[in-house]
Design a protein around this motif. Structure first.
Motif, PDB file in Angstrom:
ATOM      1  N   LYS A  28      36.639  50.341  44.146  1.00 51.14           N
ATOM      2  CA  LYS A  28      36.656  51.362  45.192  1.00 51.14           C
ATOM      3  C   LYS A  28      37.279  50.817  46.476  1.00 51.14           C
ATOM      4  N   GLN A  29      36.902  49.584  46.839  1.00 51.27           N
ATOM      5  CA  GLN A  29      37.460  48.973  48.045  1.00 51.27           C
ATOM      6  C   GLN A  29      38.966  48.768  47.916  1.00 51.27           C
ATOM      7  N   LEU A  30      39.420  48.353  46.720  1.00 55.31           N
ATOM      8  CA  LEU A  30      40.860  48.177  46.487  1.00 55.31           C
ATOM      9  C   LEU A  30      41.596  49.496  46.641  1.00 55.31           C
ATOM     10  N   VAL A  90      46.491  43.306  43.266  1.00 56.92           N
ATOM     11  CA  VAL A  90      45.445  43.354  42.239  1.00 56.92           C
ATOM     12  C   VAL A  90      44.957  41.947  41.915  1.00 56.92           C
ATOM     13  N   VAL A  91      45.924  41.011  41.855  1.00 52.97           N
ATOM     14  CA  VAL A  91      45.536  39.627  41.552  1.00 52.97           C
ATOM     15  C   VAL A  91      44.593  39.094  42.619  1.00 52.97           C
ATOM     16  N   ARG A  92      44.963  39.350  43.889  1.00 52.75           N
ATOM     17  CA  ARG A  92      44.101  38.886  44.983  1.00 52.75           C
ATOM     18  C   ARG A  92      42.741  39.588  44.937  1.00 52.75           C
ATOM     19  N   ALA A  93      42.760  40.899  44.620  1.00 51.55           N
ATOM     20  CA  ALA A  93      41.504  41.647  44.539  1.00 51.55           C
ATOM     21  C   ALA A  93      40.614  41.108  43.421  1.00 51.55           C
ATOM     22  N   GLU A 138      28.050  47.479  39.084  1.00 57.55           N
ATOM     23  CA  GLU A 138      28.129  48.064  40.420  1.00 57.55           C
ATOM     24  C   GLU A 138      29.045  47.247  41.315  1.00 57.55           C
ATOM     25  N   CYS A 139      29.005  45.914  41.152  1.00 59.24           N
ATOM     26  CA  CYS A 139      29.872  45.040  41.940  1.00 59.24           C
ATOM     27  C   CYS A 139      31.341  45.291  41.611  1.00 59.24           C
ATOM     28  N   VAL A 140      31.647  45.424  40.315  1.00 56.25           N
ATOM     29  CA  VAL A 140      33.030  45.709  39.887  1.00 56.25           C
ATOM     30  C   VAL A 140      33.473  47.071  40.407  1.00 56.25           C
TER      31      VAL A 140
END
Length: 548
Positions: A254-256, A334-337, A247-249
């Motif tokens: 989703k936030q990204l 993506v790296v930062r995310a 769920e965290c992933v």
């Protein structure tokens, strides 16, 4: 001359248990006769052995033998009553493992006796002559056995009745007379009794081995049961943890996506605004261009000159040279995310580990109650022994060696000298408290120093927000982000471990490690002074509920 049965009526030959004519009659030590099967079944259903007629009790179950006299009378009675049916109750074909009658032709009936003289086994019908004919009555009868020839001496054709210990062979009476070696022989019954003792010891050993293996089976089953329960708990915990991580992933993804879509939408709106402004200026410039062209083609010189000054002035426009819409660049997004997700997952995993660790400790919850005999006279204990607070007034209590005389402390009733145990205490609303475990042998009179060297493994709260671990010669500042409202205390005696948990946060507060316990341990509670009502809230021993 009339037979012996002529002196007896049928009623005199009835078993008092089954009320039928005796079948293999036996006699008890008190002199009463019963069918062998009837009296055996009667005793098998009772814890004590007694006579069904006179109720005489026997300390041990008597060894019963067939009453040959009564058997002869019963056989003769049956024969006289119905010669053809005298053995009707025994006319059953011999089953596998049973000795068949050697005389029967056709269906071999089960033998009742074997004759050591005739070397023949007889059923009830064919046994009658041995019970009635005087010459045959002298023959030696025994329980039916197979291979009668093997029970006879091949040299003298006499029954093997003796055992030679030196030669380890079975011999007859004639062998001892004719053998000049003076064989040292004992009756078979004597040798059999010796062997029975060995067999009894062997049986006892076998029973002991059986019992040990049954205990081992029980241990293995209990081990499997505990292992399955542990596996079920771990699987449930695994599902819970990985579901939370999933769920965290998913939440991070989703936030990204939402952030990138918001940025792209903002960029598109900016571009649309610029294009709209440019199109308005183009429209205005196109209109002005048309007017200039028309004036240029005019043949009216005066009109051209009059209009030239107004057209010469440039229309109000924007300088677009520095204006641009930068293309989207998501390099590193993506790296930062992922880096942020890793940090979030790390926090989640740490939190879940703490929760799982606390759950495992809660499995060892014990029921703790306060011991009033140890309580300082200022303390007030609840009737159920679950709450303690300082009453700010000394009670008149008998001074005993177990009671604290100066420090306002109290101990738990039950001590622990092995294994693991856990309990929880509510400390909400207090500004000061001491909590943990202590040796049973601690000094309780006068001022005490709470440290492992003195037999105390405790933590304490001071000033409502400062929490410390009471180590040797110093107090370790625990620098907690928040003051716990409920504290869990866990002890592993063999491991030498005492741990404290913030139950609501499911977080480890502090651990004493490498402890060497040799004395009994007791739960330790110090509610501290009332402090004018500021610290009047009690310490409450709470029932342990599994953390979510």
């Amino acid at each position: 001359m009339s037979g012996p049965s002529s002196h007896f009526s049928e009623d005199q030959l009835l078993c008092s248990i089954c009320l039928e004519v005796f079948n293999r009659p036996v006699t008890t030590p008190c002199g009463h006769n019963f069918c062998s099967k009837c009296i055996t079944q009667h005793w098998n259903t009772k814890n004590i052995c007694d006579c069904p007629l006179c109720k005489k009790l026997f300390r041990t179950r008597p060894e019963l033998n067939v009453n040959t006299f009564i058997s002869e009378i019963v056989s003769q009675f049956r024969y006289e009553a119905d010669p053809k049916a005298s053995s009707s109750s025994e006319q059953q074909a011999a089953k596998p493992g049973e000795v068949p009658c050697d005389v029967c032709t056709g269906t071999k009936v089960k033998a009742l006796k074997s004759c050591l003289v005739c070397l023949v086994s007889y059923c009830q019908t064919h046994l009658e002559p041995h019970l009635t004919v005087p010459v045959l009555k002298k023959h030696r009868l025994m329980e039916p056995v197979k291979n009668l020839e093997g029970r006879m001496c091949l040299k003298h054709h006499k029954p093997l009745e003796l055992f030679s210990k030196r030669e380890q062979v079975y011999v007859c009476m004639m062998c001892t007379v004719s053998n000049h070696k003076s064989l040292k022989c004992v009756p078979l019954s004597v040798e059999a009794e010796g062997k029975k003792k060995v067999l009894k010891e062997t049986e006892a050993e076998m029973q002991q081995m059986i019992q040990e293996r049954r205990v081992k089976i029980k241990e293995i089953r209990e081990c499997v049961k505990r292992s399955k329960a542990a596996a079920d708990r771990e699987k449930a915990e695994g599902v819970e943890v990985f579901t939370a991580l999933k769920e965290c992933v998913e939440r991070g993804l989703k936030q990204l996506m939402e952030r990138m879509e918001e940025e792209e939408e903002a960029r598109e709106k900016q571009a649309e605004g610029l294009i709209r402004d440019l199109e308005e200026e183009i429209s205005e410039l196109t209109k002005r261009s048309s007017e200039v062209k028309q004036l240029f083609l005019s043949e009216d010189h005066l009109h051209l000159l009059e209009s030239f000054s107004s057209l010469k002035v440039a229309p109000p426009t924007k300088d677009w040279t520095e204006v641009s819409v930068r293309p989207s660049s998501y390099e590193g997004t993506v790296v930062r995310a992922v880096a942020q997700l890793e940090e979030t997952l790390s926090k989640e995993v740490k939190k879940m580990r703490s929760q799982a660790d606390l759950k495992r400790k809660q499995q060892f919850a014990v029921d703790v109650t306060l011991d009033p005999d140890t309580a300082h006279p200022d303390l007030i204990l609840s009737d159920d022994g679950k709450q303690v607070s300082d009453g700010d007034m000394r009670k008149d209590l008998p001074d005993n060696p177990k009671r604290f005389s100066v420090s306002v402390n109290v101990l738990g009733k039950k001590s622990f000298s092995s294994g693991k145990f856990y309990f929880e205490v509510q400390v909400k609303g207090k500004t000061k408290w001491n909590l943990g475990v202590s040796k049973e042998s601690i000094i309780r009179k006068g001022e005490i120093t709470m440290s492992p060297d003195e037999g105390f493994w405790t933590i304490k709260l001071r000033n409502g927000n400062a929490c410390f671990a009471c180590e040797n010669h110093t107090d370790v500042d625990l620098s907690l982000k928040s003051v716990p409202e409920k504290v869990g205390v866990f002890v592993d005696y063999e491991e030498g471990l005492v741990s404290f948990y913030d139950v609501n946060a499911a977080a480890l507060i502090y651990s004493f490690t490498g402890c060497c316990f040799t004395d009994k341990l007791l739960p330790f509670f110090g509610p501290c002074l009332n402090d004018g009502g500021k610290n009047s809230a009690p310490l409450i021993i709470c029932p342990v509920n599994q953390t979510a």
